[in-house]
Every structure is written in C-alpha cells, then in structure tokens.
Design a protein around this motif. Structure first.
Motif, PDB file in Angstrom:
ATOM      1  N   ASP A 197      52.602  81.950  76.333  1.00 50.95           N
ATOM      2  CA  ASP A 197      51.468  81.068  76.018  1.00 50.95           C
ATOM      3  C   ASP A 197      50.152  81.831  76.145  1.00 50.95           C
ATOM      4  OD1 ASP A 197      53.138  78.904  75.660  1.00 50.95           O
ATOM      5  OD2 ASP A 197      52.857  78.120  77.705  1.00 50.95           O
ATOM      6  N   ILE A 198      50.049  82.597  77.236  1.00 52.55           N
ATOM      7  CA  ILE A 198      48.802  83.334  77.497  1.00 52.55           C
ATOM      8  C   ILE A 198      48.572  84.376  76.405  1.00 52.55           C
ATOM      9  CG2 ILE A 198      47.712  84.966  79.093  1.00 52.55           C
ATOM     10  CD1 ILE A 198      48.937  83.319  81.392  1.00 52.55           C
ATOM     11  N   GLN A 199      49.635  85.095  76.053  1.00 54.24           N
ATOM     12  CA  GLN A 199      49.526  86.071  74.969  1.00 54.24           C
ATOM     13  C   GLN A 199      49.083  85.411  73.677  1.00 54.24           C
ATOM     14  OE1 GLN A 199      53.148  88.189  74.369  1.00 54.24           O
ATOM     15  NE2 GLN A 199      52.785  89.611  76.054  1.00 54.24           N
ATOM     16  N   ARG A 200      49.688  84.277  73.402  1.00 55.64           N
ATOM     17  CA  ARG A 200      49.364  83.547  72.171  1.00 55.64           C
ATOM     18  C   ARG A 200      47.893  83.145  72.176  1.00 55.64           C
ATOM     19  NH1 ARG A 200      50.153  82.614  67.286  1.00 55.64           N
ATOM     20  NH2 ARG A 200      49.705  80.553  66.461  1.00 55.64           N
ATOM     21  N   MET A 201      47.430  82.608  73.295  1.00 61.97           N
ATOM     22  CA  MET A 201      46.023  82.188  73.370  1.00 61.97           C
ATOM     23  C   MET A 201      45.083  83.372  73.236  1.00 61.97           C
ATOM     24  SD  MET A 201      45.615  78.971  76.005  1.00 61.97           S
ATOM     25  CE  MET A 201      43.844  78.779  75.857  1.00 61.97           C
ATOM     26  N   GLN A 202      45.459  84.476  73.870  1.00 59.96           N
ATOM     27  CA  GLN A 202      44.605  85.661  73.771  1.00 59.96           C
ATOM     28  C   GLN A 202      44.510  86.139  72.326  1.00 59.96           C
ATOM     29  OE1 GLN A 202      46.330  88.154  76.780  1.00 59.96           O
ATOM     30  NE2 GLN A 202      44.470  88.089  78.032  1.00 59.96           N
ATOM     31  N   HIS A 203      45.655  86.115  71.665  1.00 65.38           N
ATOM     32  CA  HIS A 203      45.673  86.502  70.256  1.00 65.38           C
ATOM     33  C   HIS A 203      44.787  85.581  69.430  1.00 65.38           C
ATOM     34  CE1 HIS A 203      46.918  87.108  66.174  1.00 65.38           C
ATOM     35  NE2 HIS A 203      47.518  85.941  66.123  1.00 65.38           N
ATOM     36  N   LEU A 204      44.880  84.273  69.696  1.00 60.86           N
ATOM     37  CA  LEU A 204      44.107  83.300  68.918  1.00 60.86           C
ATOM     38  C   LEU A 204      42.606  83.465  69.154  1.00 60.86           C
ATOM     39  CD1 LEU A 204      46.434  80.189  69.365  1.00 60.86           C
ATOM     40  CD2 LEU A 204      46.008  81.427  67.233  1.00 60.86           C
ATOM     41  N   ILE A 205      42.222  83.749  70.395  1.00 60.38           N
ATOM     42  CA  ILE A 205      40.804  83.959  70.719  1.00 60.38           C
ATOM     43  C   ILE A 205      40.296  85.212  70.012  1.00 60.38           C
ATOM     44  CG2 ILE A 205      39.201  84.542  72.588  1.00 60.38           C
ATOM     45  CD1 ILE A 205      41.041  82.817  74.442  1.00 60.38           C
ATOM     46  N   ASP A 206      41.097  86.262  70.116  1.00 61.34           N
ATOM     47  CA  ASP A 206      40.775  87.537  69.500  1.00 61.34           C
ATOM     48  C   ASP A 206      40.590  87.395  67.984  1.00 61.34           C
ATOM     49  OD1 ASP A 206      40.572  90.331  69.996  1.00 61.34           O
ATOM     50  OD2 ASP A 206      42.472  90.587  68.911  1.00 61.34           O
ATOM     51  N   ALA A 207      41.539  86.734  67.357  1.00 63.31           N
ATOM     52  CA  ALA A 207      41.511  86.581  65.899  1.00 63.31           C
ATOM     53  C   ALA A 207      40.335  85.701  65.474  1.00 63.31           C
ATOM     54  CB  ALA A 207      42.834  85.998  65.402  1.00 63.31           C
ATOM     55  N   GLN A 208      40.035  84.662  66.277  1.00 61.34           N
ATOM     56  CA  GLN A 208      38.863  83.835  65.974  1.00 61.34           C
ATOM     57  C   GLN A 208      37.602  84.673  65.956  1.00 61.34           C
ATOM     58  OE1 GLN A 208      38.318  79.938  68.198  1.00 61.34           O
ATOM     59  NE2 GLN A 208      40.404  80.402  68.822  1.00 61.34           N
ATOM     60  N   GLU A 209      37.482  85.546  66.972  1.00 58.79           N
ATOM     61  CA  GLU A 209      36.258  86.340  67.063  1.00 58.79           C
ATOM     62  C   GLU A 209      36.072  87.230  65.844  1.00 58.79           C
ATOM     63  OE1 GLU A 209      36.211  88.124  70.942  1.00 58.79           O
ATOM     64  OE2 GLU A 209      35.652  86.189  71.849  1.00 58.79           O
ATOM     65  N   TYR A 235      29.137  72.672  75.816  1.00 60.79           N
ATOM     66  CA  TYR A 235      30.581  72.490  75.968  1.00 60.79           C
ATOM     67  C   TYR A 235      31.336  73.816  75.878  1.00 60.79           C
ATOM     68  CZ  TYR A 235      31.120  72.723  70.872  1.00 60.79           C
ATOM     69  OH  TYR A 235      31.114  73.132  69.572  1.00 60.79           O
ATOM     70  N   LEU A 236      30.697  74.833  75.262  1.00 63.21           N
ATOM     71  CA  LEU A 236      31.355  76.130  75.159  1.00 63.21           C
ATOM     72  C   LEU A 236      31.579  76.753  76.537  1.00 63.21           C
ATOM     73  CD1 LEU A 236      29.544  77.580  72.007  1.00 63.21           C
ATOM     74  CD2 LEU A 236      31.916  76.795  72.168  1.00 63.21           C
ATOM     75  N   ILE A 237      30.691  76.404  77.496  1.00 59.26           N
ATOM     76  CA  ILE A 237      30.880  76.876  78.871  1.00 59.26           C
ATOM     77  C   ILE A 237      32.173  76.309  79.439  1.00 59.26           C
ATOM     78  CG2 ILE A 237      29.868  76.950  81.199  1.00 59.26           C
ATOM     79  CD1 ILE A 237      27.128  76.337  79.755  1.00 59.26           C
ATOM     80  N   ASP A 238      32.376  75.003  79.201  1.00 56.22           N
ATOM     81  CA  ASP A 238      33.602  74.352  79.684  1.00 56.22           C
ATOM     82  C   ASP A 238      34.846  74.966  79.049  1.00 56.22           C
ATOM     83  OD1 ASP A 238      32.194  72.719  81.284  1.00 56.22           O
ATOM     84  OD2 ASP A 238      32.694  70.828  80.253  1.00 56.22           O
ATOM     85  N   ILE A 239      34.740  75.266  77.758  1.00 55.65           N
ATOM     86  CA  ILE A 239      35.899  75.870  77.078  1.00 55.65           C
ATOM     87  C   ILE A 239      36.243  77.208  77.726  1.00 55.65           C
ATOM     88  CG2 ILE A 239      36.686  76.935  74.917  1.00 55.65           C
ATOM     89  CD1 ILE A 239      35.297  74.723  73.380  1.00 55.65           C
ATOM     90  N   GLU A 240      35.196  78.031  77.959  1.00 57.06           N
ATOM     91  CA  GLU A 240      35.454  79.344  78.568  1.00 57.06           C
ATOM     92  C   GLU A 240      36.036  79.182  79.981  1.00 57.06           C
ATOM     93  OE1 GLU A 240      35.726  82.129  77.318  1.00 57.06           O
ATOM     94  OE2 GLU A 240      34.559  82.116  75.479  1.00 57.06           O
ATOM     95  N   ARG A 241      35.551  78.181  80.706  1.00 53.57           N
ATOM     96  CA  ARG A 241      36.048  77.944  82.068  1.00 53.57           C
ATOM     97  C   ARG A 241      37.525  77.561  82.035  1.00 53.57           C
ATOM     98  NH1 ARG A 241      36.269  73.938  85.690  1.00 53.57           N
ATOM     99  NH2 ARG A 241      35.623  72.437  84.099  1.00 53.57           N
ATOM    100  N   LEU A 242      37.863  76.652  81.119  1.00 49.22           N
ATOM    101  CA  LEU A 242      39.265  76.222  81.030  1.00 49.22           C
ATOM    102  C   LEU A 242      40.167  77.356  80.551  1.00 49.22           C
ATOM    103  CD1 LEU A 242      39.041  72.526  79.765  1.00 49.22           C
ATOM    104  CD2 LEU A 242      39.810  73.345  82.005  1.00 49.22           C
ATOM    105  N   ARG A 243      39.635  78.199  79.669  1.00 50.95           N
ATOM    106  CA  ARG A 243      40.422  79.374  79.235  1.00 50.95           C
ATOM    107  C   ARG A 243      40.740  80.256  80.459  1.00 50.95           C
ATOM    108  NH1 ARG A 243      37.031  81.422  73.868  1.00 50.95           N
ATOM    109  NH2 ARG A 243      38.106  80.157  72.306  1.00 50.95           N
ATOM    110  N   ARG A 244      39.718  80.465  81.288  1.00 54.90           N
ATOM    111  CA  ARG A 244      39.909  81.290  82.481  1.00 54.90           C
ATOM    112  C   ARG A 244      40.959  80.667  83.396  1.00 54.90           C
ATOM    113  NH1 ARG A 244      37.515  80.430  87.070  1.00 54.90           N
ATOM    114  NH2 ARG A 244      35.648  79.427  86.215  1.00 54.90           N
ATOM    115  N   ILE A 245      40.851  79.340  83.590  1.00 54.11           N
ATOM    116  CA  ILE A 245      41.825  78.655  84.446  1.00 54.11           C
ATOM    117  C   ILE A 245      43.228  78.797  83.869  1.00 54.11           C
ATOM    118  CG2 ILE A 245      42.561  76.359  85.261  1.00 54.11           C
ATOM    119  CD1 ILE A 245      39.539  75.673  85.482  1.00 54.11           C
ATOM    120  N   ALA A 246      43.331  78.656  82.544  1.00 49.03           N
ATOM    121  CA  ALA A 246      44.644  78.786  81.896  1.00 49.03           C
ATOM    122  C   ALA A 246      45.233  80.170  82.148  1.00 49.03           C
ATOM    123  CB  ALA A 246      44.517  78.544  80.392  1.00 49.03           C
TER     124      ALA A 246
END
Lengths: 430, 430
Positions: A197-209, A235-246
């Motif tokens: 899951d973490i790899q997938r999310m990292q990939h998705l964040i990377d590709a979005q950027e 709200y982008l702060i919250d998103i980054e915070r939740l990403r970190r928690i994940a």
C-alpha cells in the motif's frame, strides 16, 4: 480553387489550399476540444461513481445506496453528452488522416462503457469483488485519458498542442489523486497500510507531481493562476499530515480518518476539476480565435493574390538571387524583357510562398517542445511495459525500478527509459 | 457505419472506422506514389535539359541547339504528366490532414515551373548568365525533391515509408551526381580546378555517398540487386580516375576530358535512373498489395464481428482479468448472469480491439527507423541553415565545418548537428 481533372492548377491555388488545410486542422482541433471537455466531465462523474461504489461494496450495501443511484444518473447524463459529441464529429474523426489509433482507442472505451450498466447491476447486487469493480472504472477512465493523449499528440498547432498537453497532464494527475484517495481510504478504514500500500501511494504521489510539473510548464496564465491559488489551500496541510501518518503508522490510525481522508482528497479533486474547467474555457477560446484568424489571413491572402501580376517568368531568377533581373543579364544583352517590367520584390507569389513556408517551419519547430513532453511519456510507458512483460514486474515495481536507476545513474527518467528500450532491442525481447 | 447525429455508435463501428482510416492512408500513399513516379521522370528530364542548356550557353549557341529543343519537348511531356497527376489527386492532397507544408512546397514548384518557359527563352536568346540558368533548373529539381521528402515523412505505413526514404535518397544522390557532372565538365573545359571547385566536388561526392548508404539501408532486394550490379560497372573506374586528375592536376587536364567526363557521368545518372525505376515498380506493387490486404482484412473483421454476441457487460471484467467471470464473484454469490453465459476468450470485441491496437503500435514502432533517417537529414539541414545565416558560410563550407567537427569530436554528423542547434538556442540566434 478548381479540382477538375486536366486543368493545370496554379501556384496560388496551392498557396490557398495550404492555408485551407491549416484551417481544416484548426477546425478539427476545435471539435476535438469539445470532445475533450465532454471527456473531462465524464471522467469526473466516473470518479465520483467509483468512490461511492467502493464505499457501497465495502459496507456490504449498508452505505451510499441512495447517493450512488444519484451519481449514476449524473454519469449517464455526461455519458449521453459524450456519445452525442462523438456522433456529431464521427465523420470528421473518421476521415481525418492518420486517425487509426485514435479510432481504435475510442472503440475500446465505447465498448467498455457499453458494459458499464452490467457492472453496475453486479455492484448493486453485491455480486462482484470490490477490487474488480474499481478496476473497471479505472480502466474506463484510463481509456478516456488515452483519447485526450492521442488528441494532444496529433495536434498540429503549437499553442493548442501546449494547452492539450497541459490538459492531459492535469486530468491524469487528477485521476492519480483519485486512486490515491481509494488506497488511503481503504488503508485508514482497515487501520493499517501494508508495504505494498505504501509503495503504491508513494508511486501515486510521485506520478502526480510529474503530471503537475508538466501541467504548470504548458498551462495558460489564467489556469496557472487558479492552480497556484489552490496550491496554498489549508486542506493540503491535512493531506500531507495524513500521508505521513499512513507511511509511518504514527500516531496510530483511527477508523474515522478514513472518512476525513476521503473528504480531503475529494476536495482536492474538485479543485483540480475547477482548474480543468479554466483550461477548457481557454482551449475553446483559443481554437475559435485561431480558426477566426486563419480565415482572416486566408481572405487577406486572396485579396493580395488578386493584386499580383504574373511574375513567374523573370520572377524566379529575381527571387533566387535577390537582384533585379536587369543586373543579372550578360553585359550588353538587355534587349529581352518578356513581361516589360520585373516584379517588385515583396509582392511576388514567390515571396508569399516563402513567407508561408517560414511560418509553417516556425510552427513545426514550436510544436517540438510540446511533442517532447508526450514523447517522454511514451518512452516511459514503453520501458515500463517491457519491464512488466519480461521481468514480470507490476506497474508500480517497474516505475520504482526506473526511478531507482535514474537516481543511481544520475540520469533523467526519460534517458533511463530510452536506454532500457534500446537494450531490450539488443536482447531481442521487444 | 452510421454517421447520423444522436445515434450512439458502437465499438465495432469504431473498430471498422479505424481499419477504414488505415485503408484511406494507404490509398493516399498509392496516389502520392504515382506523383513520385512523375516527379522522378520530370527531374530526369530537367537534368538532361540543364546539361544541354549549360553546353549551349557555354558555346554561345554554337552547340546543342537542336538537341536542346528536343529535350525541351521531352521535359514538356513529363511536365504535362506531372500537372495532370497533380490535378487528379488535388482534392485528396488538399483534404488530407496536416498537408499545409506539402501544399506549400507544391505551390513553390508549380510557380517555378510556370516560369520555366521564360527562362528557356532567355537561354535561347543567350540573354541570361549560365550560372543563373543552371540555378533555376537546380532549384526546380530541389523543390521537386522536397515534395518526395515530405511524402516520405508523412507516410504512416512503415514498409512504404522505407521505400520512400530509399527513393528520396536515390533521387537526391542522382541530383548530386548531376551537379558533380556540371562542376567537373566546366573544370575540365577550362583546364583547371580552383580550390573552391575541388571543395565543391568533394562535398558532392561525400553527400552522394551518404545518400546511397541510406538508399541501400532502406531499398527493397530487387532495386538493391540492380544497384549492386551497376556498382561494378567499368566506367566507374574512369570516373574515379578523372576525379583524381581533377583533384591533383596530374596528369595535366586536356579539354577533351570535359566531354568524356560528361558522358561518363551521364551514363552513371542513367544507371541510377534505372534503379529508380525498379524502386518505383516495387513502390506501386507494394501500395496496391497493401490496399488489397487491408481491404481483405476489413472484410474478414466485418465477418468476424457478425459472429460475436454482445459481450460488453461481463466481457470487460473477463477481459481485464483474463479469468472467467464466475471465478471472480464473491464466494456463494453466483445467481446473477445477465447474459446467461460468459463470452469465450479470443472471440470478444475487446480482443479484436486489442489485437488492432497491438498491430497499430507495432507499425508505429517500425516506422521509427525510417523516420529517424529523415529526422537526421532535417537536423543537418537546420544546423547548416543556422551556420549559413549566422556564421555567413556557404552551404559547402557549412557542410565541411559539420564534417570536420564530427571527425574532431569522434561523433556522428547528426549529433554534431543537434549540438549546434541546441547551442544556437542558448545563444538566442535561432
């Protein structure tokens, strides 16, 4: 312009035909732009329906039954508009040269969309695995994105091509955000993120950027201003915070974070849709303006041609040398003047032709920048496909391998991709 | 295939439209191939007329008056055939997408050809400098070659594109041989070669070799066999000997060498024309075969579509996962079968679409090799144009500088060209 057989056509016929071919291309882009707008709306509706279906299936039908039906109704409206636009421009798309691939992509999407109602029935009856239901929606969205990509790739006007490249990357980035929403919502709901899951999310964040980088490189100022305004939303702060928690598991996940995450990402996706709309408005205006300008330029050219005499005989020598023909004759031989006078430079058919040639060359050169961005994507996709096929990797793993190689070798992703493709050819595995 | 408004089109409509778009492209190439044949003949006639005009002007009208009139008659026949073919395919060229540039090139050539009779009158009256008369012919031939180049560049079928690349390079090499014939004939007639003459001849030999390399890389076996047969003709020894004499001045030049040189190179050019004819025959056969095959494939596809049921509903999930839909359902939930049976894999519309997509992708990849050869030429031309404009070099000097840089840096000509263009962009002189 005459097209009868056996009537020799003059240079001015071809000069005008060349201009008309430009106008035809612009008109085509205008209509494809309308299809892209329909696709943007349809994708947005499908993303919402996918999210609701996921929750409905996850809750075993206890949640979202009502709103899912509402969302399906909305999707169907956009679906109808999409089909209607397709029908309207079908003759134009079909007769446009080199469109085999685009038509093939459309066939795929149209067939997939024809199966949507069947999948919806299976969802409603809880008769399909959630991951497969999601995959159907994602595949449809991916197919729709490909149509936008092909449209951008075939655009011959550099300014319009730039907007389409920005549009494709924004739409693609938005879809990646949608996929990140699903992975995150599932992880927070279960209370844990696996390594995959973490790899997938990292990939998705990377590709979005990467998508958003390309968007900002090619977008028009108005869309870019809106983009920048949204880039500082709290709200982008919250998103980054939740990403970190994940990613870290600290502090421990709470189930209600799933809903919060879902809402945050939905807000993000809706904001991205607003930027898309700004781009769409610009695209339509731009296409209309270009068609208008090209028509005005054609009229002007036709008027100018009326005022030009027949300059072909001496004109060619004058044009080639930049000198008045009198000065080019052998000394003492100046009795021969077929037309009585040499044409003024700057008003000859040759100069009109040359002016047009230079403008077309300039457009061609400008187009390169936009094409390069698409070419890089094609190379990455091809390299990934080779890795997936021959090294038995998943899409994410292939992407990570590419990124790792690029970092290790201090090269760009596109260069690593090119090297992989070239090596594959040597290994005879392509 | 229906094109009415508001009638949703099915995937199979688009599958067929994609195939029809391919057929349309192939038909277009078939007709452009016919134009290329006309251009090949017209160029050959113009080359002969140029050679005779040069001798006529050089002898102040004492030589070749009769045979020049004969050659003009022959050129006019090919000119008429060229115009007739242009008229016949005018509607098709004009409506073919992305043809602005090709139409512009045609406008240039058609206008230049319209001035040919005036130039011929000036030649007949000895009322034009020989170098300018030659330049008019060379410019017309160059313009005609550009039409062939654009045709090769726009070809979407990889096999046809390869033949067109071979054809363009053969025609271009033959024209360079024609220019070498003129420089050599003049030098031997005067009895001396200036340093500029020698440089020019070296450049022409060098450029011919590059053209013929590309020809051999892309030609079909039959044309290649003819080429290899001609490559061992004894007169080539004489040509090489006279080249050496021209460059070294030893043994001293004799005026009769001029005629001998002219005859040798004429023989060479005629041989090259025979190879061109072999290529042309193959091109026509190939295009006709491709159109025939594509039509057969379309019929087959249409027959196959008739036998397929509606598979969209479950088919998409099956297609995406490669599994029978029954195995994908949540355990114990298998009461829902919308169509009663799942489609057999290998006979679904999705698989037809995917098969077509793979074929189109494969064609696209194969096309790359042929395109690369053209791309390299474009880059070299652009680098040369920049050097000519900003460093005030002649074409020959620019070419020599490029070649020198490539040798010094141990790089390919195309890489040096690319570097020059990139640097020009940094210096803001492009």
């Amino acid at each position: 312009m005459t097209t009868e057989k056996n009537t020799p056509l003059s240079a001015t016929d071809y000069l005008i035909a060349s201009k008309q071919a430009e106008i035809q291309s612009l008109n085509y882009l205008l209509h494809m732009g309308q299809l892209v707008v329909m696709i943007s709306d349809l994708i947005h509706a499908l993303q919402k329906e996918r999210g609701a279906s996921n929750i409905y299936l996850g809750s075993k039908g206890s949640q979202f039954e009502q709103s899912l039906q509402q969302l399906i109704g909305q999707t169907n409206q956009h679906l109808q508009a999409f089909h209607q636009t397709l029908s309207t421009i079908h003759a134009e798309i079909s007769s446009h040269a080199g469109n085999s691939r685009l038509l093939n992509r459309i066939a795929y999407v149209v067939h997939g969309l024809a199966g949507l109602d069947g999948v919806r029935h299976q969802i409603h009856a809880l008769n399909i695995r959630p991951d497969l239901a999601i995959r159907v929606y994602s595949e449809l969205i991916s197919g729709l994105l490909t149509i936008v990509f092909e449209t951008a790739d075939a655009a011959v006007d550099p300014t319009i091509a730039r907007v389409l490249v920005a549009m494709f990357n924004l739409m693609h980035g938005k879809e990646l955000a949608g996929q990140e929403r699903a992975v995150g919502a599932a992880g927070f709901a279960v209370g844990t993120f696996t390594a995959a899951d973490i790899q997938r999310m990292q990939h998705l964040i990377d590709a979005q950027e990467r998508c958003f980088e390309l968007f900002t490189e090619f977008a028009n100022p108005a869309a870019l201003a809106l983009w920048q305004q949204y880039a500082s939303r709290p709200y982008l702060i919250d998103i980054e915070r939740l990403r970190r928690i994940a990613f870290t598991g600290t502090p421990p996940h709470r189930a209600e974070q799933s809903d919060h995450w879902f809402d945050l990402l939905t807000q993000r996706i809706d904001d991205l849709k607003s930027v898309e709309t700004a781009l769409e408005v610009y695209l339509q205006q731009l296409c209309e303006q270009k068609v208008h300008d090209a028509n005005a330029s054609l009229n002007q050219q036709q008027d100018l041609i009326q005022t030009l005499g027949e300059d072909a005989a001496e004109g060619f020598v004058v044009f080639l040398t930049g000198h008045d023909s009198a000065s080019l004759k052998p000394a003492s031989l100046d009795q021969y003047h077929p037309e009585g006078l040499s044409p003024r430079l700057g008003r000859s058919v040759f100069e009109l032709v040359q002016h047009q040639a230079q403008r077309l060359q300039h457009m061609h050169d400008e187009l390169e920048a936009a094409r390069t961005a698409l070419e890089e994507r094609k190379l990455q996709q091809k390299a990934k496909a080779l890795l997936i096929k021959h090294r038995k990797l998943t899409e994410d793993e292939a992407h990570r391998l590419l990124r790792q190689m690029a970092m290790d070798q201090g090269k760009k992703l596109v260069d690593v991709s090119r090297a992989i493709i070239e090596m594959a050819e040597i290994w005879r595995v392509s």
